[in-house]
Design a protein around this motif. Structure first.
Motif, PDB file in Angstrom:
ATOM      1  N   ARG A 160     104.651  33.276 -61.675  1.00  0.00           N
ATOM      2  CA  ARG A 160     104.369  31.881 -62.011  1.00  0.00           C
ATOM      3  C   ARG A 160     105.051  31.475 -63.311  1.00  0.00           C
ATOM      4  N   SER A 161     105.147  32.396 -64.274  1.00  0.00           N
ATOM      5  CA  SER A 161     105.769  32.048 -65.550  1.00  0.00           C
ATOM      6  C   SER A 161     107.244  31.702 -65.377  1.00  0.00           C
TER       7      SER A 161
ATOM      8  N   ASP B  36     107.526  28.349 -63.554  1.00  0.00           N
ATOM      9  CA  ASP B  36     107.199  27.285 -64.498  1.00  0.00           C
ATOM     10  C   ASP B  36     108.378  26.985 -65.420  1.00  0.00           C
TER      11      ASP B  36
ATOM     12  N   GLY C 165      99.344  35.330 -59.188  1.00  0.00           N
ATOM     13  CA  GLY C 165      99.787  34.192 -58.411  1.00  0.00           C
ATOM     14  C   GLY C 165     100.756  34.653 -57.339  1.00  0.00           C
TER      15      GLY C 165
ATOM     16  N   GLN D  17      96.746  38.655 -64.782  1.00  0.00           N
ATOM     17  CA  GLN D  17      97.002  37.240 -65.014  1.00  0.00           C
ATOM     18  C   GLN D  17      98.095  37.055 -66.065  1.00  0.00           C
TER      19      GLN D  17
ATOM     20  N   SER E 295     101.424  37.587 -64.641  1.00  0.00           N
ATOM     21  CA  SER E 295     101.841  36.477 -63.784  1.00  0.00           C
ATOM     22  C   SER E 295     102.175  35.228 -64.581  1.00  0.00           C
ATOM     23  N   ASP E 296     101.323  34.868 -65.537  1.00  0.00           N
ATOM     24  CA  ASP E 296     101.441  33.591 -66.228  1.00  0.00           C
ATOM     25  C   ASP E 296     102.072  33.689 -67.609  1.00  0.00           C
TER      26      ASP E 296
END
Length: 406
Positions: free
Chosen positions: A49-50, A53, A95, A393, A396-397
């Motif tokens: 996801r990072s 983004d 994610g 997390q 992922s982020d």
């Protein structure tokens, strides 16, 4: 006032993302790439996801979505060839991962950067050394088909990956984390018996881990974790022997498919797994980012994502001083701030990679053998997700917020 000039060595994700961000603000940027195009084999094609983004923040969300890709929506974990766990990534605290075609991704960035007159990409140019004046890096010496070249700049950015020439010639000190394993990577035609094009499979044992997942080019990518430095011993058994040693522990359908394509297994590419970081990423006139500054291990598919986040932070810090004319002292301060801002996340992610690697591949620890035996129960009850949710997390982020402001 003329904007500062930048030379970026390496047209990978970090270099191309930074080049686009600089060029769209009018900074003169030249990217040097030793290969002649983007059509080569890449193994780091996973975006968390990072990383996704980062493209949204760059204003390239629609272009990014058009890059060929697959999304992993299911993870199957096997022990001894038997399916023991099936879960979605969210259930594991992650994610959905996207597996992209990196050649297409880099071409997209090149096309977008090429819309700006201040951008230049030169293929077939190999960096040989830095140019120095008065204790400062002022450019690079390089070679191309037509002979030696020199490129002068207010800032040289090394983004040439894990085997970086810029790191070698910088003389910076590296902190290396010893690794217990290497990876064998290969691709085969997508098997008819495979569940679907959104499923990743993992086969776990106390001294061997294998994974398989769909790739963006329509094939199946397969990786085998083997003991560090053990490939020579493995190959000494002869092609049929060592390939069967890898294949024989997989789920029956996948093993049968790989036997049909045994020649692809025999041609598997060896990835020498390294993980570490330079204690310094910058000196006057020079900044290293991405794997050039901190080679990441493959655990958790972090390399591309971290590289993109490096590029966003570098753009934030560098654009203002370069647009103001590239005052040497201001460039030095800005480059230092890039390292200072990125350092905490790099340290944290590499430590998480080390922790996960020890759990996956360390046959000599009795605690790991116990975890492997209990893992199906721990996952079915949700205990392992609860214990590691924060870590998953963050993988992922991202560990810290990264926001593009230029």
């Amino acid at each position: 006032m003329e904007p500062g000039r930048v030379v970026i060595v390496g047209a990978g994700p970090a270099g191309m993302a930074l080049a686009y961000l600089l060029a769209r603000r009018g900074v003169g940027v030249t990217v040097l790439e030793t290969h002649h195009d983007f059509s080569r084999v890449f193994r780091g094609e996973g975006l968390q996801r990072s990383g996704i983004d980062a493209f949204r923040q760059m204003g390239l969300g629609e272009q990014f979505d058009r890059v060929p890709h697959v999304e992993v929506r299911t993870i199957e974990i096997y022990f001894g060839g038997r399916l023991r766990v099936r879960a979605d990534p969210a259930g594991l605290g992650r994610g959905q991962a996207r597996l992209v075609s990196q050649p297409a991704l880099l071409q997209m960035l090149a096309d977008e950067a090429g819309k700006h007159h201040s951008f230049l990409l030169e293929f077939g140019v190999t960096m040989r050394d830095f140019l120095h004046e008065n204790g400062r890096v002022v450019g690079v010496r390089a070679s191309a088909a037509d002979g030696p070249r020199e490129y002068r700049a207010d800032l040289v950015v090394g983004a040439d990956g894990r085997h970086a020439a810029t790191r070698k010639h910088s003389g910076f000190t590296e902190l290396s984390a010893p690794q217990d394993y290497d990876l064998l990577w290969l691709k085969v035609p997508f098997p008819d018996e495979y569940p679907d094009r959104a499923t990743a499979q993992i086969e776990m044992a106390t001294n061997r881990v294998a994974l398989a997942f769909p790739s963006a080019d329509g094939q199946l990518q397969v990786g085998f974790m083997i003991a560090k430095g053990g490939f020579t011993t493995l190959r000494a058994r002869g092609t049929d022997g060592w390939t069967e040693d890898l294949i024989g522990r997989l789920p029956a359908n996948l093993a049968a498919h790989l036997r049909t394509h045994r020649e692809a297994v025999a041609r598997a590419a060896l990835l020498n797994v390294v993980c570490g970081r330079l204690t310094e990423w910058t000196t006057p006139g020079l900044l290293l980012i991405g794997d050039a500054a901190h080679p990441m291990s493959p655990v958790g598919g972090q390399g591309v994502n971290i590289a993109l986040r490096d590029a966003l932070v570098a753009a934030n810090r560098l654009c203002p001083v370069l647009l103001a004319g590239g005052d040497p002292s201001a460039v030095v301060v800005a480059a230092r701030k890039v390292q200072d801002e990125r350092w905490p996340e790099i340290v944290a992610v590499q430590q998480m990679q080390q922790d996960q690697a020890r759990m996956l591949f360390n046959p000599d620890r009795w605690s790991n053998r116990l975890v492997h035996r209990l893992l199906p129960l721990l996952m079915r009850t949700g205990l392992i997700q609860w214990l590691h949710r924060k870590q998953y997390q963050q993988m992922s982020d991202g560990v810290v917020p990264v926001r593009l402001v230029v």
